[in-house]
Design an enzyme around this catalytic site. Structure first.
Site, PDB file in Angstrom:
ATOM      1  N   SER A 136       0.830  -1.532  -0.039  1.00  0.00           N
ATOM      2  CA  SER A 136      -0.448   0.104   0.089  1.00  0.00           C
ATOM      3  C   SER A 136       1.025   0.977  -0.416  1.00  0.00           C
ATOM      4  CB  SER A 136      -0.933   0.396   1.432  1.00  0.00           C
ATOM      5  OG  SER A 136      -0.843   1.421   0.939  1.00  0.00           O
ATOM      6  N   TYR A 147      -1.278  -1.474  10.720  1.00  0.00           N
ATOM      7  CA  TYR A 147      -1.722  -1.576   9.458  1.00  0.00           C
ATOM      8  C   TYR A 147      -0.574  -0.830   8.726  1.00  0.00           C
ATOM      9  CZ  TYR A 147      -3.783  -1.101   4.430  1.00  0.00           C
ATOM     10  OH  TYR A 147      -3.902  -1.185   2.661  1.00  0.00           O
ATOM     11  N   LYS A 178       2.588  -2.858   6.586  1.00  0.00           N
ATOM     12  CA  LYS A 178       2.764  -2.805   4.840  1.00  0.00           C
ATOM     13  C   LYS A 178       4.198  -2.345   4.915  1.00  0.00           C
ATOM     14  CE  LYS A 178      -1.463  -3.015   3.543  1.00  0.00           C
ATOM     15  NZ  LYS A 178      -1.734  -4.700   2.133  1.00  0.00           N
TER      16      LYS A 178
HETATM   17  P1  NAD Z   1     -11.840  -5.935   1.382  1.00  0.00           P
HETATM   18  O1  NAD Z   1     -11.409  -5.856   2.192  1.00  0.00           O
HETATM   19  O2  NAD Z   1     -12.794  -5.010   0.081  1.00  0.00           O
HETATM   20  O3  NAD Z   1     -11.354  -7.600   0.480  1.00  0.00           O
HETATM   21  C1  NAD Z   1     -10.780  -8.578   0.931  1.00  0.00           C
HETATM   22  C2  NAD Z   1     -10.710  -9.731   0.182  1.00  0.00           C
HETATM   23  O4  NAD Z   1      -9.834 -10.428   1.675  1.00  0.00           O
HETATM   24  C3  NAD Z   1     -12.262 -10.075   1.296  1.00  0.00           C
HETATM   25  O5  NAD Z   1     -12.568 -11.068   0.982  1.00  0.00           O
HETATM   26  C4  NAD Z   1     -11.844 -11.146   2.847  1.00  0.00           C
HETATM   27  O6  NAD Z   1     -12.512 -11.976   3.083  1.00  0.00           O
HETATM   28  C5  NAD Z   1     -10.054 -11.833   2.999  1.00  0.00           C
HETATM   29  N1  NAD Z   1      -9.760 -11.582   4.044  1.00  0.00           N
HETATM   30  C6  NAD Z   1      -9.750 -10.788   5.100  1.00  0.00           C
HETATM   31  N2  NAD Z   1      -8.916 -11.473   6.084  1.00  0.00           N
HETATM   32  C7  NAD Z   1      -8.112 -12.327   5.396  1.00  0.00           C
HETATM   33  C8  NAD Z   1      -7.967 -13.592   5.712  1.00  0.00           C
HETATM   34  N3  NAD Z   1      -7.477 -13.461   7.132  1.00  0.00           N
HETATM   35  N4  NAD Z   1      -7.371 -14.539   5.728  1.00  0.00           N
HETATM   36  C9  NAD Z   1      -8.065 -14.642   4.293  1.00  0.00           C
HETATM   37  N5  NAD Z   1      -8.417 -13.768   3.078  1.00  0.00           N
HETATM   38  C10 NAD Z   1      -9.168 -12.462   3.980  1.00  0.00           C
HETATM   39  O7  NAD Z   1     -10.292  -4.779   0.050  1.00  0.00           O
HETATM   40  P2  NAD Z   1      -9.349  -4.651  -0.676  1.00  0.00           P
HETATM   41  O8  NAD Z   1      -9.300  -3.572  -0.057  1.00  0.00           O
HETATM   42  O9  NAD Z   1      -9.910  -5.362  -1.549  1.00  0.00           O
HETATM   43  O10 NAD Z   1      -7.908  -4.964  -0.100  1.00  0.00           O
HETATM   44  C11 NAD Z   1      -6.785  -6.060  -0.992  1.00  0.00           C
HETATM   45  C12 NAD Z   1      -5.784  -5.885  -0.276  1.00  0.00           C
HETATM   46  O11 NAD Z   1      -5.478  -3.993  -1.100  1.00  0.00           O
HETATM   47  C13 NAD Z   1      -5.372  -5.768   0.914  1.00  0.00           C
HETATM   48  O12 NAD Z   1      -3.982  -5.991   1.285  1.00  0.00           O
HETATM   49  C14 NAD Z   1      -5.298  -4.284   1.380  1.00  0.00           C
HETATM   50  O13 NAD Z   1      -4.581  -3.558   2.133  1.00  0.00           O
HETATM   51  C15 NAD Z   1      -4.519  -3.684   0.399  1.00  0.00           C
HETATM   52  N6  NAD Z   1      -4.743  -2.035  -0.664  1.00  0.00           N
HETATM   53  C16 NAD Z   1      -6.343  -2.091  -0.615  1.00  0.00           C
HETATM   54  C17 NAD Z   1      -6.158  -0.336  -0.757  1.00  0.00           C
HETATM   55  C18 NAD Z   1      -8.076   0.580  -1.247  1.00  0.00           C
HETATM   56  O14 NAD Z   1      -7.743   1.697  -1.576  1.00  0.00           O
HETATM   57  N7  NAD Z   1      -9.008  -0.375  -0.969  1.00  0.00           N
HETATM   58  C19 NAD Z   1      -5.341   0.401  -0.665  1.00  0.00           C
HETATM   59  C20 NAD Z   1      -3.786  -0.443  -0.559  1.00  0.00           C
HETATM   60  C21 NAD Z   1      -3.384  -1.519  -0.357  1.00  0.00           C
END
Ligand code: NAD
Length: 263
Positions: free
Chosen positions: A149, A162, A166
């Site tokens: 991230s 978090y 990261k």
């Molecule tokens: P989201 O919450 O929409 O989806 C995450 C998925 O991961 C869900 O389906 C959830 O059930 C699954 N999950 C959660 N805990 C879990 C576990 N212990 N074991 C297996 N699966 C698990 O999240 P997202 O926004 O799609 O984020 C995905 C990745 O991208 C994450 O690592 C997040 O930190 C990173 N990220 C997101 C953003 C953003 O703006 N959305 C920005 C930077 C990084």
């Protein structure tokens, strides 16, 4: 020519959001999918069908990436089912918004267990399988992509655990890139900016997101497909000479941050 044809790809956290976008982009490029999430199989049915409609195989394993033993069984089963692993995307991660001073210890632990240790388990298990494949002549290399991230460097408030996780997985990716280079296993790190996913929408409002989009130089939030397209590049032969790289996919957000004297 599809860019991941004949490859087997594992994606964690694939039930929704970025994981879903990544899996669909890889399937569209010809990969068979080994999918993991913590949610029930019912939540995965549409996704599995969508991948099959793209002409690819997909199997789902419900497991918590923080549970090393359970994840290890997933990898064993995956190899029995598909015979190999070529691409692994460590995507699952969670954020529990709270300031450091108010943080509840169980929330800090859970964030680190999933977002940091879950990525370690995923990448280590994937790398062990990929190295075995190279050593036995089954494969010439492999591709690992970590979803980190922009928080790995920015001190975003109310995200202490978090941000810490990261930063840690970013450094893990760089270290693995060096260690695995002799096996031609590329390890790269993607840094999404603000991306429109169900996860993002759980902790903010649509109104705030609309205003945020206007402050991003490219004028919109990222989408799961934006991240999926970057993963496909890093999972394909096109990136064979790229390893240990931090790829920001943020619409220019980071360098577009305003200097305090700017209007
Ligand atoms: P989201 O919450 O929409 O989806 C995450 C998925 O991961 C869900 O389906 C959830 O059930 C699954 N999950 C959660 N805990 C879990 C576990 N212990 N074991 C297996 N699966 C698990 O999240 P997202 O926004 O799609 O984020 C995905 C990745 O991208 C994450 O690592 C997040 O930190 C990173 N990220 C997101 C953003 C953003 O703006 N959305 C920005 C930077 C990084």
């Amino acid at each position: 020519m599809k860019r991941c044809l004949g490859k087997v790809a594992m994606v964690t956290g694939a039930a929704r959001g970025m994981g879903q976008g990544i899996a669909l982009c890889l399937a569209a490029e010809g990969a068979d999918l080994a999918l993991n999430d913590i949610t029930s199989i019912q939540a995965m049915q549409e996704m599995l069908m969508a991948i099959q409609e793209l002409g690819q195989q997909a199997t789902y394993w419900q497991a918590d990436v923080a549970d090393r033993e359970a994840l290890s069984l997933v990898f064993d089963d995956l190899v029995k089912r598909f015979g190999r692993l070529d691409i692994c995307v460590a995507n699952a991660g969670i954020s529990i918004p709270e300031t450091v001073i108010d943080a509840r210890w169980e929330n800090v632990l859970r964030t680190i267990q999933v977002t940091q240790f879950g990525v370690f388990h995923t990448c280590q298990l994937a790398a062990q399988q990929m190295v075995r494949q190279v050593e036995t002549g089954m494969a010439e290399g492999g591709k690992i992509v970590i979803i980190s991230s922009v928080h790995e460097e920015l001190a975003v408030r109310s995200s202490g655990a978090y941000n810490m996780a990261k930063a840690a997985v970013t450094q893990l990716g760089r270290t693995m890139a060096v260690e695995l280079a002799p096996y031609h296993i590329n390890v790269n790190i993607i840094h999404p900016g603000l991306t429109d996913t169900p996860g993002t929408r759980t902790y903010t409002t649509a109104d705030k997101l609309n205003r945020a989009a206007k402050r991003i130089p490219l004028g919109r939030l990222g989408s799961p497909q934006d991240i999926g397209k970057a993963v496909v590049f890093l999972a394909s032969q096109e990136s064979d000479y790229i390893t240990g790289v931090d790829l920001r996919v943020d619409g220019g957000f980071k360098w577009g941050l305003r200097f305090p004297l700017d209007d």
